[in-house]
Design an enzyme around this catalytic site. Structure first.
Site, short mmCIF file in Angstrom:
data_model
loop_
_atom_site.label_atom_id
_atom_site.label_comp_id
_atom_site.label_asym_id
_atom_site.label_seq_id
_atom_site.Cartn_x
_atom_site.Cartn_y
_atom_site.Cartn_z
N LYS A 95 -11.76 -3.60 -8.06
CA LYS A 95 -12.14 -3.16 -6.72
C LYS A 95 -11.80 -1.68 -6.62
O LYS A 95 -10.63 -1.29 -6.67
CB LYS A 95 -11.42 -3.95 -5.63
CG LYS A 95 -11.85 -3.51 -4.23
CD LYS A 95 -11.01 -4.16 -3.14
CE LYS A 95 -11.44 -3.61 -1.78
NZ LYS A 95 -10.53 -4.07 -0.69
N ASN A 204 -7.64 -9.94 4.57
CA ASN A 204 -6.23 -9.86 4.22
C ASN A 204 -5.36 -9.83 5.47
O ASN A 204 -4.68 -10.79 5.80
CB ASN A 204 -5.98 -8.64 3.35
CG ASN A 204 -4.55 -8.55 2.82
OD1 ASN A 204 -4.24 -7.70 2.01
ND2 ASN A 204 -3.65 -9.42 3.23
N THR A 205 -5.42 -8.73 6.21
CA THR A 205 -4.52 -8.55 7.35
C THR A 205 -4.60 -9.69 8.35
O THR A 205 -3.57 -10.19 8.82
CB THR A 205 -4.83 -7.22 8.06
OG1 THR A 205 -4.62 -6.14 7.15
CG2 THR A 205 -3.94 -7.03 9.28
#
EC number: 2.8.1.10
Length: 256
Positions: A95, A204-205
């Site tokens: 990524k 994610n968060t």
């Protein structure tokens, strides 16, 4: 089924590894999400330790690791980080992240395109995090990126699909998978992204900072599945006019 380069995935939900309170909670949440592709910031891993607290549990979980170049501010730094990741983890998947401004964490389009072209030449499977710019996404596709990862909103902002109009153009013109990355704050955002035609989302968060990350991960799993099913079902067209679902006059005619 989602195919990117030489791999296929049953899940259309990709997850990250940052901000979790513990490594065990991270692994439990990833398992609950059903995610099969997990991003990993190389700067958070101590490669000198064979039993690194983050890396070891992920390897045991059997997920595909997607190392990222988070922290790189230039193409050169990103390329160097990519080479380290390939040597350390034995993977050519990457990524690509280049964001020079720590306050906004917005991807640098010029450096990203420059690094992507070089990394593809070096044999990497490149998934670049980028702005929701249809022209840039097409250029990244043309230099050989295996997918594009345009943002929905700034990283960690939980704002949702603020770039929706541009995402729709990117999805319409893309011939590689489109993964909406960054800004997805609640499961309904993920559903919307899949409904509009995105191939996957990366979260994610929103999972890591929830009061119950495992429960939230499961919610995102279900939301992504719902989005995929809704798209496959082909929703009806939108209209500015009302359309009755029941006869409006039949009962009057019977009464008469």
């Amino acid at each position: 089924m989602l195919r990117i380069a030489d791999k296929t995935f049953d899940s259309h939900l990709f997850t990250g590894t940052g901000k979790f309170a513990s490594a065990q909670l991270m692994v439990d949440a990833i398992r609950a999400s059903g995610s099969q592709l997990v991003t990993l910031a190389m700067k958070r891993v101590d490669l000198r330790k064979p039993n690194d607290a983050i890396l070891s549990p992920l390897l045991e979980a059997g997920v595909t690791l997607l190392p990222n170049t988070s922290g790189a501010k230039t193409a050169e730094e990103a390329i160097f980080a990519a080479q380290l990741a390939r040597e350390a983890l034995g993977t050519h998947w990457l990524k690509l992240e280049i964001h020079p401004d720590a306050r906004w964490l917005l991807p640098d389009p010029i450096e990203t395109l420059k690094a992507a072209g070089e990394l593809v030449k070096q044999g990497f499977v490149v998934l670049p995090y980028c702005g929701a710019d249809p022209v840039l996404c097409k250029r990244l596709e043309e230099v050989g990126c295996a997918a594009v990862m345009p943002l929905g909103a700034p990283i960690g902002s939980n704002q949702g699909l603020e770039t929706r109009a541009m995402l729709e153009i990117i999805i319409q013109q893309a011939t590689v998978p489109v993964v909406v990355d960054a800004g997805i704050g609640v499961p309904s955002h993920a559903t919307q992204a899949l409904e509009m035609g995105a191939d996957a989302v990366l979260v994610n968060t929103a999972i890591a900072v929830a009061n119950d990350p495992v429960m939230m991960a499961n919610a995102f799993r279900l939301a992504v599945e719902a989005g995929v099913l809704a798209r496959q079902a082909v929703p009806g067209n939108r209209s500015v006019y009302a359309s009755a679902t029941s006869p409006l006059t039949g009962f009057l005619e019977v009464s008469a």
